[in-house]
Design an enzyme around this catalytic site. Structure first.
Site, PDB file in Angstrom:
ATOM      1  N   ARG A 122     -63.990  15.150 -14.236  1.00  0.00           N
ATOM      2  CA  ARG A 122     -63.962  16.566 -13.894  1.00  0.00           C
ATOM      3  C   ARG A 122     -64.069  16.786 -12.389  1.00  0.00           C
ATOM      4  O   ARG A 122     -63.406  17.669 -11.827  1.00  0.00           O
ATOM      5  CB  ARG A 122     -65.097  17.282 -14.629  1.00  0.00           C
ATOM      6  CG  ARG A 122     -64.873  17.340 -16.138  1.00  0.00           C
ATOM      7  CD  ARG A 122     -66.133  17.684 -16.911  1.00  0.00           C
ATOM      8  NE  ARG A 122     -65.845  17.776 -18.350  1.00  0.00           N
ATOM      9  CZ  ARG A 122     -66.781  17.889 -19.294  1.00  0.00           C
ATOM     10  NH1 ARG A 122     -68.077  17.926 -18.958  1.00  0.00           N
ATOM     11  NH2 ARG A 122     -66.433  17.962 -20.565  1.00  0.00           N
ATOM     12  N   ARG A 186     -58.811   7.811 -12.119  1.00  0.00           N
ATOM     13  CA  ARG A 186     -59.155   8.957 -12.973  1.00  0.00           C
ATOM     14  C   ARG A 186     -58.484   8.841 -14.334  1.00  0.00           C
ATOM     15  O   ARG A 186     -59.081   9.137 -15.378  1.00  0.00           O
ATOM     16  CB  ARG A 186     -58.736  10.256 -12.298  1.00  0.00           C
ATOM     17  CG  ARG A 186     -59.142  11.514 -13.053  1.00  0.00           C
ATOM     18  CD  ARG A 186     -58.814  12.752 -12.231  1.00  0.00           C
ATOM     19  NE  ARG A 186     -59.329  13.966 -12.859  1.00  0.00           N
ATOM     20  CZ  ARG A 186     -58.583  14.899 -13.436  1.00  0.00           C
ATOM     21  NH1 ARG A 186     -57.251  14.760 -13.476  1.00  0.00           N
ATOM     22  NH2 ARG A 186     -59.131  15.974 -13.965  1.00  0.00           N
ATOM     23  N   SER A 278     -72.569  26.479  18.635  1.00  0.00           N
ATOM     24  CA  SER A 278     -73.773  25.747  19.013  1.00  0.00           C
ATOM     25  C   SER A 278     -74.940  26.716  19.059  1.00  0.00           C
ATOM     26  O   SER A 278     -74.771  27.884  19.435  1.00  0.00           O
ATOM     27  CB  SER A 278     -73.578  25.094  20.394  1.00  0.00           C
ATOM     28  OG  SER A 278     -74.814  24.698  20.949  1.00  0.00           O
ATOM     29  N   LYS A 284     -69.369  26.564  23.324  1.00  0.00           N
ATOM     30  CA  LYS A 284     -68.864  25.438  22.539  1.00  0.00           C
ATOM     31  C   LYS A 284     -68.160  25.878  21.259  1.00  0.00           C
ATOM     32  O   LYS A 284     -68.547  26.851  20.611  1.00  0.00           O
ATOM     33  CB  LYS A 284     -70.001  24.480  22.179  1.00  0.00           C
ATOM     34  CG  LYS A 284     -70.606  23.757  23.368  1.00  0.00           C
ATOM     35  CD  LYS A 284     -71.522  22.642  22.921  1.00  0.00           C
ATOM     36  CE  LYS A 284     -70.734  21.482  22.354  1.00  0.00           C
ATOM     37  NZ  LYS A 284     -71.606  20.385  21.913  1.00  0.00           N
ATOM     38  N   ASN A 286     -67.380  23.458  18.349  1.00  0.00           N
ATOM     39  CA  ASN A 286     -67.500  22.077  17.894  1.00  0.00           C
ATOM     40  C   ASN A 286     -66.519  21.758  16.758  1.00  0.00           C
ATOM     41  O   ASN A 286     -66.266  22.607  15.896  1.00  0.00           O
ATOM     42  CB  ASN A 286     -68.924  21.800  17.407  1.00  0.00           C
ATOM     43  CG  ASN A 286     -69.941  21.912  18.523  1.00  0.00           C
ATOM     44  OD1 ASN A 286     -69.676  21.498  19.645  1.00  0.00           O
ATOM     45  ND2 ASN A 286     -71.090  22.479  18.216  1.00  0.00           N
ATOM     46  N   ARG A 317     -77.509  -5.565 -22.291  1.00  0.00           N
ATOM     47  CA  ARG A 317     -77.902  -4.329 -21.613  1.00  0.00           C
ATOM     48  C   ARG A 317     -78.914  -4.707 -20.547  1.00  0.00           C
ATOM     49  O   ARG A 317     -79.945  -5.284 -20.854  1.00  0.00           O
ATOM     50  CB  ARG A 317     -78.507  -3.314 -22.579  1.00  0.00           C
ATOM     51  CG  ARG A 317     -79.035  -2.088 -21.853  1.00  0.00           C
ATOM     52  CD  ARG A 317     -78.833  -0.755 -22.526  1.00  0.00           C
ATOM     53  NE  ARG A 317     -77.662  -0.687 -23.355  1.00  0.00           N
ATOM     54  CZ  ARG A 317     -77.715  -0.783 -24.685  1.00  0.00           C
ATOM     55  NH1 ARG A 317     -78.849  -0.944 -25.300  1.00  0.00           N
ATOM     56  NH2 ARG A 317     -76.607  -0.702 -25.387  1.00  0.00           N
TER      57      ARG A 317
END
Length: 443
Positions: A122, A186, A278, A284, A286, A317
């Site tokens: 999922r 998947r 920032s 800035k 970023n 196991r």
């Protein structure tokens, strides 16, 4: 108000709020555990091993809203996994008549492993959708900048010219590699059903004439692959997940690393479409998306290593090996899900600055095409003399701040040679254009 026990991702901005976060939350695992239990009863009913009414009763009772996930988490300490208290609660919810058909013949690891595969299946759906968004954005970038020249850099230094189109095509190739690996894994994620020691013995004891038919019926109920064998200690599915997720994180990390370098203030050849601010420096912007992807890429290999380590699972196991997988796998799914979301946003909004790239091509006074000059001048001057002359002029170009083409044009030995056409970086991108075209043929 948010519960103090809810994992909202406060310290994980890379995946907070992503589809992967929702598909890997405790509530999602509870849903997967209950889906696994209900599917088991339905599978047995489909083979005549349980009444149809029992399948209906268990499926109706397996509603996550009726269970306290926090209580289950604490009570899981008693048996080492949450399946034991969950089965007790589900049995009570089903009622006396059909309660005995809950979890019949299964072991806790059957349900835990199956739930893990459901959660992974999922969670990988949104990952693939975001990788496809990234692919589309990179296709447009590579095509638009097929012939946009820029400095190629090796060992941090200018090497020879390349094109931004080829760079974007390379990122796209990695994204497609990640997509293909995630898609394959998947599609192969299996259900798990083996009983106490992987022999399916209990199902025979409960009346199955051919117990080997039950895992297939179980898998079909869940939309998972049918396992060839019970894989309690044969951890290929988990290892495959570790590999494709770590690769995807690294592939997206390469893209992010390049953007982080190219968006430095002193380079500024690209910029994120919506940089982050920032707390201290108002000027800035970023490269936050790239930063978060890079952080995910740094963590993923160590998480995958834990999952690979659980391949060494003793007996029928193991004690601790499969228990060690749950959190690293969830973390990997979250990290890659967040990184794929961020990569889609990054590539869709990336700003490219060809004019800055062109300016940088000339930073070395024409020396960025010295490889070409060596090849072109060797037949004219001889290989040794060409190397000697270019070495001498390279030093002068740096020392005097003059262009290499200007110095070459002044050399008497080259009066009959048109060096102007050789010195243009934009004319020395090799097969970057055709290579980009070839890369874009891949779908």
């Amino acid at each position: 108000m948010t519960s103090a026990d809810t994992d909202t991702g406060l310290l994980a901005p890379g995946w907070a709020g992503s589809p992967a976060a929702a598909e890997t939350a405790d509530a999602a695992f509870l849903r997967a555990l209950l889906d696994a239990e209900a599917a088991l009863t339905r599978a047995q009913a489909s083979l005549g091993l349980a009444p149809a009414q029992a399948a209906t009763a268990v499926t109706e009772a397996a509603d996550p809203a009726g269970f306290d996930v926090a209580s289950l988490a604490v009570r899981a300490r008693g048996g080492g996994n949450p399946v034991i208290p969950l089965v007790a609660e589900l049995t009570r919810a089903v009622g006396e008549e059909y309660g005995p058909y809950v979890h019949r013949g299964a072991t806790s690891q059957d349900i835990m492993d199956t739930a893990m595969m459901l959660v992974a299946h999922r969670a990988l759906g949104p990952v693939l959708a975001d990788l496809d968004r990234c692919r589309r954005a990179l296709t447009e970038l590579a095509a638009a900048h097929r012939d946009t020249p820029m400095p190629g850099r090796t060992l941090t230094q200018h090497a020879v010219p390349t094109t931004f189109g080829l760079k974007a095509a390379g990122w796209r190739s990695l994204v497609l590699d990640a997509r293909d690996r995630v898609t394959a894994v998947r599609g192969s994620l299996p259900a798990q059903l083996g009983g106490a020691a992987g022999t399916l013995a209990a199902f025979s004891a409960y009346g199955a004439k051919d117990a080997t038919a039950l895992p297939g019926a179980y898998a079909r109920e869940l939309g998972l692959a049918e396992p060839l064998l019970p894989w309690h200690t044969l951890r290929t599915p988990v290892a495959d997940l570790a590999g494709c997720l770590a690769f995807a994180a690294g592939a997206l990390g390469k893209l992010a690393a390049d953007v982080l370098t190219l968006s430095r203030t002193e380079i500024a050849e690209v910029a994120e479409g919506s940089g982050g601010g920032s707390s201290a420096m108002p000027h800035k912007a970023n490269p936050v998306r790239s930063t978060l992807i890079a952080a995910a890429a740094r963590r993923a290999p160590q998480l995958a290593a834990t999952l690979y380590g659980s391949l060494v699972a003793e007996d029928e196991r193991p004690a601790g090996a499969w228990h060690a997988e749950w959190e690293p796998l969830r973390d990997l799914l979250r990290l890659v899900g967040g990184a794929a979301r961020d990569a889609a946003e990054l590539t869709e909004g990336l700003r490219v600055r060809p004019e800055v790239m062109d300016e940088h091509l000339r930073l070395t006074h024409g020396l960025i095409v010295s490889e070409r000059l060596s090849a072109e001048l060797a037949p004219v001057l001889g290989r040794a003399r060409a190397k000697e002359l270019l070495t001498e002029l390279a030093r002068r170009a740096y020392r005097e701040g003059r262009d290499l083409g200007e110095l070459l044009a002044a050399e008497a030995e080259l009066k009959e040679t048109d060096v102007s056409s050789l010195i243009d970086p934009a004319r020395y991108t090799g097969s970057a254009g055709p290579l980009t075209d070839r890369a874009l043929e891949r779908r």
